[in-house]
Design a protein around this motif. Structure first.
Motif, short mmCIF file in Angstrom:
data_model
loop_
_atom_site.label_atom_id
_atom_site.label_comp_id
_atom_site.label_asym_id
_atom_site.label_seq_id
_atom_site.Cartn_x
_atom_site.Cartn_y
_atom_site.Cartn_z
N SER A 121 0.98 -1.10 -0.05
CA SER A 121 -0.08 0.03 0.22
C SER A 121 1.01 1.15 -0.10
N THR A 122 1.74 1.24 0.97
CA THR A 122 2.91 2.44 0.70
C THR A 122 3.63 2.54 -0.57
N SER A 123 3.78 1.51 -1.07
CA SER A 123 4.59 1.49 -2.56
C SER A 123 3.46 2.27 -3.45
N LEU A 124 2.38 1.68 -3.34
CA LEU A 124 1.34 2.30 -4.22
C LEU A 124 1.11 3.89 -4.27
N ALA A 125 0.93 4.16 -2.83
CA ALA A 125 0.81 5.51 -2.66
C ALA A 125 1.99 6.35 -2.94
N LEU A 184 10.08 9.77 -5.85
CA LEU A 184 8.65 9.13 -5.24
C LEU A 184 8.25 7.84 -6.04
N VAL A 185 8.38 7.77 -7.37
CA VAL A 185 8.37 6.39 -7.90
C VAL A 185 9.23 5.42 -7.81
N LEU A 186 10.62 6.01 -7.59
CA LEU A 186 11.71 4.90 -7.41
C LEU A 186 11.53 4.44 -5.65
N LEU A 188 11.04 0.68 -4.88
CA LEU A 188 11.92 -0.22 -3.94
C LEU A 188 11.23 -0.78 -3.05
N ALA A 189 10.07 -0.14 -2.39
CA ALA A 189 8.97 -0.60 -1.33
C ALA A 189 8.43 -1.75 -1.99
#
Length: 111
Positions: free
Chosen positions: A23-27, A55-57, A61-62
């Protein structure tokens, strides 16, 4: 996986943590895409791209580290071993702090 079956509560907590990383990655990814592609009158164009890319990187990574972390924790639970530290947490923390500072520079420069 080898070892004994852990308490289901711990396995489910590990799964919730995995889903939270996703979810964090998607946000993070959505925020980067929004900064890059949503048109707006405000803001400086030179700051949008570095913010979006960072932000996208961080989001990628997450997402890329979420499953391996889930596997390491699941293995530790099954073997009654110590839980591995969240190696990616400092990178994400400092990365988000860098994004915030870059955004602050952009906001102050826009005035």
């Amino acid at each position: 996986m080898e070892g004994k079956e852990p308490d289901p509560r711990f396995t489910l907590a590990n799964e919730r943590t995995f889903l939270t990383w996703l979810s964090t990655s998607l946000a993070l990814t959505a925020a980067g895409v929004a900064i890059a592609f949503v048109p707006g009158d405000g803001g400086l164009p030179w700051i949008r791209t570095p913010l979006a890319v960072t932000l996208v990187l961080l989001g990628a990574l997450a997402a890329a580290t979420a499953y391996p972390r889930w596997r390491r924790i699941e293995a530790a639970l099954r073997q009654d071993g110590p839980l591995p530290p969240p190696v990616i947490a400092p990178v994400l923390g400092y990365g988000v702090a860098a994004v915030a500072l870059l955004a602050l520079v952009g906001l102050l420069s826009f005035r």
